[in-house]
Design a protein around this motif. Structure first.
Motif, PDB file in Angstrom:
ATOM      1  N   UNK A  25       6.547  37.462 -16.637  1.00 32.58           N
ATOM      2  CA  UNK A  25       7.656  38.220 -17.220  1.00 32.58           C
ATOM      3  C   UNK A  25       7.200  39.115 -18.380  1.00 32.58           C
ATOM      4  N   UNK A  26       6.053  39.737 -18.210  1.00 33.19           N
ATOM      5  CA  UNK A  26       5.558  40.679 -19.199  1.00 33.19           C
ATOM      6  C   UNK A  26       4.835  40.051 -20.368  1.00 33.19           C
ATOM      7  N   UNK A  27       4.749  38.720 -20.422  1.00 29.28           N
ATOM      8  CA  UNK A  27       4.104  38.033 -21.533  1.00 29.28           C
ATOM      9  C   UNK A  27       2.849  37.305 -21.061  1.00 29.28           C
ATOM     10  N   UNK A  71      15.983  46.190 -12.651  1.00 32.89           N
ATOM     11  CA  UNK A  71      15.334  47.364 -13.240  1.00 32.89           C
ATOM     12  C   UNK A  71      15.336  48.511 -12.233  1.00 32.89           C
ATOM     13  N   UNK A  72      14.862  49.661 -12.675  1.00 33.04           N
ATOM     14  CA  UNK A  72      14.797  50.814 -11.768  1.00 33.04           C
ATOM     15  C   UNK A  72      13.433  50.940 -11.090  1.00 33.04           C
ATOM     16  N   UNK A  73      12.620  49.882 -11.176  1.00 33.97           N
ATOM     17  CA  UNK A  73      11.280  49.938 -10.592  1.00 33.97           C
ATOM     18  C   UNK A  73      11.325  50.305  -9.103  1.00 33.97           C
ATOM     19  N   UNK A  74      12.263  49.733  -8.373  1.00 31.84           N
ATOM     20  CA  UNK A  74      12.308  49.931  -6.921  1.00 31.84           C
ATOM     21  C   UNK A  74      12.708  51.350  -6.532  1.00 31.84           C
ATOM     22  N   UNK A  75      13.310  52.101  -7.467  1.00 32.64           N
ATOM     23  CA  UNK A  75      13.787  53.450  -7.141  1.00 32.64           C
ATOM     24  C   UNK A  75      13.081  54.558  -7.905  1.00 32.64           C
ATOM     25  N   UNK A  77      10.146  56.459  -8.494  1.00 36.06           N
ATOM     26  CA  UNK A  77       8.830  56.788  -7.948  1.00 36.06           C
ATOM     27  C   UNK A  77       7.907  57.326  -9.033  1.00 36.06           C
ATOM     28  N   UNK A  78       8.427  58.172  -9.914  1.00 38.24           N
ATOM     29  CA  UNK A  78       7.588  58.741 -10.977  1.00 38.24           C
ATOM     30  C   UNK A  78       7.012  57.651 -11.872  1.00 38.24           C
ATOM     31  N   UNK A  79       7.810  56.648 -12.192  1.00 39.34           N
ATOM     32  CA  UNK A  79       7.323  55.532 -13.001  1.00 39.34           C
ATOM     33  C   UNK A  79       6.223  54.783 -12.276  1.00 39.34           C
ATOM     34  N   UNK A  80       6.413  54.561 -11.009  1.00 41.99           N
ATOM     35  CA  UNK A  80       5.406  53.815 -10.242  1.00 41.99           C
ATOM     36  C   UNK A  80       4.087  54.576 -10.181  1.00 41.99           C
ATOM     37  N   UNK A 212      -2.367  47.457 -20.985  1.00 41.37           N
ATOM     38  CA  UNK A 212      -2.781  48.853 -20.818  1.00 41.37           C
ATOM     39  C   UNK A 212      -1.897  49.654 -19.867  1.00 41.37           C
ATOM     40  N   UNK A 213      -0.768  49.091 -19.438  1.00 39.81           N
ATOM     41  CA  UNK A 213       0.118  49.843 -18.546  1.00 39.81           C
ATOM     42  C   UNK A 213       1.560  49.718 -19.014  1.00 39.81           C
ATOM     43  N   UNK A 214       2.395  50.595 -18.497  1.00 43.24           N
ATOM     44  CA  UNK A 214       3.839  50.536 -18.754  1.00 43.24           C
ATOM     45  C   UNK A 214       4.581  49.804 -17.641  1.00 43.24           C
ATOM     46  N   UNK A 215       3.871  49.039 -16.843  1.00 38.56           N
ATOM     47  CA  UNK A 215       4.532  48.267 -15.792  1.00 38.56           C
ATOM     48  C   UNK A 215       5.554  47.336 -16.443  1.00 38.56           C
ATOM     49  N   UNK A 216       6.824  47.434 -16.075  1.00 40.89           N
ATOM     50  CA  UNK A 216       7.870  46.659 -16.751  1.00 40.89           C
ATOM     51  C   UNK A 216       7.676  45.151 -16.606  1.00 40.89           C
ATOM     52  N   UNK A 217       8.259  44.430 -17.544  1.00 44.26           N
ATOM     53  CA  UNK A 217       8.188  42.970 -17.532  1.00 44.26           C
ATOM     54  C   UNK A 217       8.692  42.426 -16.202  1.00 44.26           C
TER      55      UNK A 217
END
Length: 496
Positions: A25-27, A71-75, A77-80, A212-217
């Motif tokens: 969970x991001x930790x 979260x909006x991870x699944x939708x 694309x730019x973030x991914x 080192x990434x912005x991958x969400x928790x």
């Protein structure tokens, strides 16, 4: 019998703090218990890994489920794309640190880390970041007329959900990145479980993701554990939608059975007993060299390695002599030495398995030409050549996962194809001939997922990899690897 170094590691289990942490969970999370990771070339403890519990596994799945649903991870694309590019950059910047860890923990030779053990896998992340930029997640179908109206139809490709990714010890970077990179590109969230023999390499990946990434928790969670129950959680949890597993066929069958209760999508990359065929018109010297050095790559610990060598019966002894001469040239020892070609097996347990299979093969009638010996210190096994092997024998049918080549004679092309297909596996293979046309004609008759013609190398991020029969289900890498993690939803709308 365990070496003194290995015995001390068993006593050391759980008594030392872990050198790395779980990612949940991001930790980065510490654990109460740890277990030692051993350098297979020396048997020395190189560090301690966090020993995840069933509660940790449940927490990781819950985090992945929340991240996918909330979260909006699944939708996005730019973030991914951005996060995959950040991960690639982090891997590249920490490449040399990862190289030394891979040599020490996996027993991979330095030269191999410049290929399939590290440098090529890092490129997988960049491949999927680039692919995602141009891959269409919507596909238009032709309009149709129904009930006096025109209908527009299209397909949206959506992420499949929460992915449990379980990897083997032999190529931990390759196996982990070939699973999580396409899964993340597709918009899935992931719980990655490393192999207990190589936990520090996988946990290092988790730290890079966290720092080192912005991958969400919750989007990526990374576990290491000695507990079988942790793997069982991942393969049975109702919130897991997809299981991707690389390992033995025996374990793959269990995972498939466990996943069947909830009808999870299952991708399996399993064992192999691949055949290299030297046709009677080929240059035997070239084929013999290729066969000898191939089976010694990473001490034979590769599911796609050609562990059966099929040769024309009339030239059996000649080719065996050439293979033996090439095996004598294989340098083995310190994997950190740039001149070393072959490192150790991963553990004493694996070395005992390999040696037991060799001894049984000889007792069953195979000729031991060279090798068949343990070499200490470390878990080394001398390159081994067995001749006059019967096609139905254990050594010709079962995966050894060691530097052991079984030579099997054949009578003609039809006989070679029959012997090659005489296996529950169908992962890889190769054919050598003076003419590509003849080699290809034989290769096309062999039921296997990848084939090398006259030494051709198919391995790259854009090439689908997987097997027929009991070598697995599905494909890794390439566009096919991305689509393993996508669902297809069909729409139709009346055109007004």
């Amino acid at each position: 019998m365990q070496s003194q170094g290995q015995a001390s590691t068993d006593a050391d289990a759980g008594t030392s703090p872990a050198d790395r942490k779980l990612l949940i969970d991001g930790q980065l999370v510490a654990t109460e218990a740890s277990f030692p990771s051993v350098n297979p070339a020396t048997t020395a403890v190189i560090g301690h890994a966090p020993d995840a519990t069933v509660a940790d596994a449940n927490a990781a799945v819950a985090a992945a489920r929340r991240a996918f649903d909330s979260s909006d991870w699944s939708t996005n694309v730019e973030l991914r794309v951005r996060c995959l590019e950040q991960l690639h950059r982090a891997l590249d910047e920490h490449r040399e640190e990862l190289r030394e860890l891979t040599i020490a923990e996996v027993g991979a030779t330095r030269m191999l880390t410049h290929g399939n053990q590290l440098d090529i896998p890092i490129g997988i992340v960049a491949y999927y970041a680039d692919l995602l930029k141009n891959y269409s997640l919507t596909e238009e179908l032709p309009e149709i007329e129904s009930r006096g109206q025109r209908h527009r139809r299209w397909i949206d490709k959506e992420p499949a959900g929460v992915v449990a990714a379980i990897v083997a010890y032999n190529y931990p970077h390759q196996l982990a990145l070939a699973k999580i990179a396409p899964a993340l590109a597709a918009g899935c969230t992931v719980v990655l479980k490393g192999a207990p023999d190589t936990p520090l390499v996988t946990q290092a990946l988790g730290e890079l993701i966290a720092e080192h990434t912005d991958i969400p928790a919750g989007v990526v969670n990374v576990l290491s554990s000695t507990q079988v129950a942790v793997g069982e959680v991942l393969s049975t949890h109702p919130d897991v939608d997809v299981i991707t597993f690389t390992g033995s066929t025996v374990v793959g069958r269990r995972i498939m059975a466990a996943a069947s209760d909830s009808l999870k999508r299952v991708f399996l990359e399993l064992g192999g007993k691949s055949a290299m065929i030297l046709l009677d018109d080929t240059d035997f010297a070239t084929g013999a060299m290729f066969a000898a050095f191939s089976i010694c790559t990473h001490a034979g610990q590769g599911c796609a390695l050609t562990s059966r060598l099929l040769v024309p019966r009339a030239h059996h002894d000649e080719i065996v002599e050439q293979v033996a001469a090439n095996m004598a040239r294989v340098s083995f020892g310190d994997p950190g030495d740039p001149k070393t070609y072959m490192g150790p097996l991963i553990s004493e347990r694996q070395r005992e398995k390999v040696d037991g299979m060799v001894q049984r093969a000889v007792a069953a009638g195979a000729t031991l030409v060279t090798g068949g010996e343990k070499v200490d210190p470390g878990f080394f096994y001398r390159p081994t050549l067995l001749a006059n092997v019967a096609p139905d024998s254990e050594i010709a049918q079962e995966e050894v996962f060691g530097p052991v080549l079984a030579v099997i004679p054949f009578d003609d092309d039809d006989d070679a194809v029959r012997i090659a297909n005489n296996s529950i596996y169908g992962l890889s293979g190769g054919v050598f001939s003076a003419t590509e046309e003849r080699a290809l004609a034989v290769a096309r008759r062999i039921r296997t997922g990848t084939m090398s013609i006259n030494g051709g190398n198919y391995f790259a991020a854009d090439a689908p990899f997987g097997g027929y029969k009991q070598s697995g289900i599905g494909r890794e890498s390439g566009v096919a690897g991305l689509e393993e993690f996508l669902e297809h939803k069909t729409y139709a709308a009346v055109i007004s």
